[in-house]
Design an enzyme around this catalytic site. Structure first.
Site, mmCIF file in Angstrom:
data_model
loop_
_atom_site.group_PDB
_atom_site.id
_atom_site.type_symbol
_atom_site.label_atom_id
_atom_site.label_comp_id
_atom_site.label_asym_id
_atom_site.label_seq_id
_atom_site.Cartn_x
_atom_site.Cartn_y
_atom_site.Cartn_z
ATOM 1 N N GLU A 1 15.960 1.646 9.163
ATOM 2 C CA GLU A 1 15.257 0.835 8.171
ATOM 3 C C GLU A 1 15.967 0.939 6.825
ATOM 4 O O GLU A 1 15.708 1.881 6.058
ATOM 5 C CB GLU A 1 13.809 1.330 8.008
ATOM 6 C CG GLU A 1 12.974 1.192 9.256
ATOM 7 C CD GLU A 1 11.497 1.030 8.908
ATOM 8 O OE1 GLU A 1 10.908 0.054 9.377
ATOM 9 O OE2 GLU A 1 10.959 1.856 8.149
ATOM 10 N N GLU B 1 9.160 5.491 2.753
ATOM 11 C CA GLU B 1 8.134 5.608 1.709
ATOM 12 C C GLU B 1 7.672 7.051 1.582
ATOM 13 O O GLU B 1 7.362 7.528 0.494
ATOM 14 C CB GLU B 1 6.964 4.658 2.028
ATOM 15 C CG GLU B 1 7.361 3.217 1.721
ATOM 16 C CD GLU B 1 6.633 2.164 2.534
ATOM 17 O OE1 GLU B 1 5.595 2.466 3.153
ATOM 18 O OE2 GLU B 1 7.141 1.024 2.556
ATOM 19 N N SER C 1 11.649 -6.205 6.749
ATOM 20 C CA SER C 1 11.406 -7.647 6.632
ATOM 21 C C SER C 1 11.702 -8.425 7.910
ATOM 22 O O SER C 1 12.228 -9.539 7.863
ATOM 23 C CB SER C 1 12.182 -8.237 5.442
ATOM 24 O OG SER C 1 11.778 -7.624 4.235
ATOM 25 N N LYS D 1 0.813 0.557 7.519
ATOM 26 C CA LYS D 1 0.826 1.232 6.204
ATOM 27 C C LYS D 1 -0.617 1.426 5.726
ATOM 28 O O LYS D 1 -1.506 1.638 6.543
ATOM 29 C CB LYS D 1 1.702 0.472 5.205
ATOM 30 C CG LYS D 1 3.102 0.212 5.780
ATOM 31 C CD LYS D 1 4.099 -0.237 4.757
ATOM 32 C CE LYS D 1 5.455 -0.449 5.442
ATOM 33 N NZ LYS D 1 6.513 -0.827 4.521
ATOM 34 N N GLY E 1 9.937 -4.591 2.846
ATOM 35 C CA GLY E 1 8.949 -5.252 2.004
ATOM 36 C C GLY E 1 9.555 -6.149 0.941
ATOM 37 O O GLY E 1 8.863 -6.607 0.032
ATOM 38 N N HIS F 1 9.425 8.066 7.468
ATOM 39 C CA HIS F 1 9.477 6.733 6.862
ATOM 40 C C HIS F 1 9.982 6.853 5.422
ATOM 41 O O HIS F 1 9.650 7.802 4.724
ATOM 42 C CB HIS F 1 8.089 6.070 6.894
ATOM 43 C CG HIS F 1 8.158 4.625 6.511
ATOM 44 N ND1 HIS F 1 8.215 4.221 5.193
ATOM 45 C CD2 HIS F 1 8.236 3.495 7.259
ATOM 46 C CE1 HIS F 1 8.311 2.892 5.165
ATOM 47 N NE2 HIS F 1 8.329 2.434 6.404
ATOM 48 N N ASN G 1 3.701 -1.149 11.803
ATOM 49 C CA ASN G 1 3.359 -0.086 10.853
ATOM 50 C C ASN G 1 2.435 -0.712 9.817
ATOM 51 O O ASN G 1 2.891 -1.422 8.919
ATOM 52 C CB ASN G 1 4.652 0.438 10.205
ATOM 53 C CG ASN G 1 4.377 1.405 9.069
ATOM 54 O OD1 ASN G 1 3.247 1.867 8.899
ATOM 55 N ND2 ASN G 1 5.403 1.719 8.293
HETATM 56 P P1 PGA Z 1 8.414 -4.563 6.259
HETATM 57 O O1 PGA Z 1 8.229 -2.974 6.475
HETATM 58 O O2 PGA Z 1 8.468 -5.186 7.616
HETATM 59 O O3 PGA Z 1 7.209 -4.985 5.449
HETATM 60 O O4 PGA Z 1 9.696 -4.743 5.509
HETATM 61 C C1 PGA Z 1 8.900 -2.290 7.489
HETATM 62 C C2 PGA Z 1 8.573 -0.825 7.438
HETATM 63 O O5 PGA Z 1 8.474 -0.264 6.333
HETATM 64 O O6 PGA Z 1 8.413 -0.184 8.492
#
Ligand code: PGA
Length: 253
Positions: A167, A97, A212, A11, A173, A95, A9
């Site tokens: 997640e 976010e 992460s 982003k 992140g 997601h 992803n």
């Molecule tokens: P990350 O993000 O691996 O940077 O923690 C995962 C995601 O949001 O899909």
């Protein structure tokens, strides 16, 4: 056998030059395995160029979001059929976010899931709890609400053509990864919730872990019985990092 899916992803990151370098690196170092599927989800402006670049490589293309509407006066939105038209196989829906920053409700996510399937796309449905929700023992209740909104809307059979990503918001992140056992416990719970509706669908749907994931923790996570790969954010932006994660899945095949 469910097989592994390792999904990037990206982003809101990238550029024509950076994307080309990233994908060239993945292609050059790609593990040769039928049962590990690789997927990249670039930002919208790059989808068509990426589709051309990925053609024939076996790497699948996905988008990060989609409208729940099919066409019409929705300025700035992207219809599911458009994603299929430019070569997307998958689309991420729900997601955290988008739930937190864009205010997407579980009802909106369920509508997007259905619209994506109607257009022939495979939705990759994200679910997960915040740190505060975990600390107050609401993890399963939160997951159930997010999952059941989609199961109630689209039916359990819809999960024959869908992927789930667990997640935990506190792990995204942050560098804080769920331990393999913490992740496995939630993955098993998700499978149990689905199994109450349909045993076979629950046994065959892929459930990815995200938050992460890195080359050095992927093997521990992917080694758990109910974890079928990863949804990778930060570590999907460098080919060596993404490949290190893919190789963990490859080695476990
Ligand atoms: P990350 O993000 O691996 O940077 O923690 C995962 C995601 O949001 O899909």
């Amino acid at each position: 056998m469910r097989g592994y899916l390792v999904a990037g992803n990206w982003k809101m990151n990238g550029s024509n030059a950076a994307n080309a370098e990233l994908v060239d690196g993945i292609i050059a170092g790609m593990p040769q395995s039928d049962s590990v599927e690789l997927l990249v989800c670039p930002p919208f402006p790059y989808l068509a160029a990426m589709a051309a670049k990925l053609s024939g490589t076996g790497i699948a293309l996905g988008a990060q979001n989609v409208s729940q509407h099919e066409a019409g006066a929705y300025t700035g939105e992207t219809a599911p059929s458009m994603l299929g038209d430019v070569g997307c196989k998958y689309v991420i829906v729900g997601h955290s976010e988008r739930r937190a920053i864009m205010g997407e409700s579980s009802e909106t996510v369920a509508a997007k899931f259905q619209a994506a399937q109607d257009a022939g796309l495979i939705p990759l449905l994200c679910v997960g709890e915040s740190q505060q929700q975990r600390e107050t023992n609401q993890t399963e209740a939160v997951i159930d609400e997010q999952l059941n909104a989609v199961v109630d809307g689209s039916g359990i059979e819809a999960f024959r053509r869908a992927v789930i990503a667990y997640e935990p918001v506190w792990a995204i992140g942050t560098g804080l990864t769920a331990t393999p056992q913490q992740a496995q416990d939630v993955h098993r719970h998700i499978r149990e919730v689905l199994a109450a509706r349909h045993q076979d669908v629950a046994a065959t749907v892929k459930i990815l872990y995200g938050g992460s994931v890195k080359g050095d923790n992927a093997a521990g996570l992917f080694g758990k019985p109910d974890i079928d790969g990863g949804l990778i954010g930060g570590a999907s932006l460098k080919s060596a990092d993404f490949l290190a994660i893919a190789e963990a899945a490859w080695a476990l095949n």
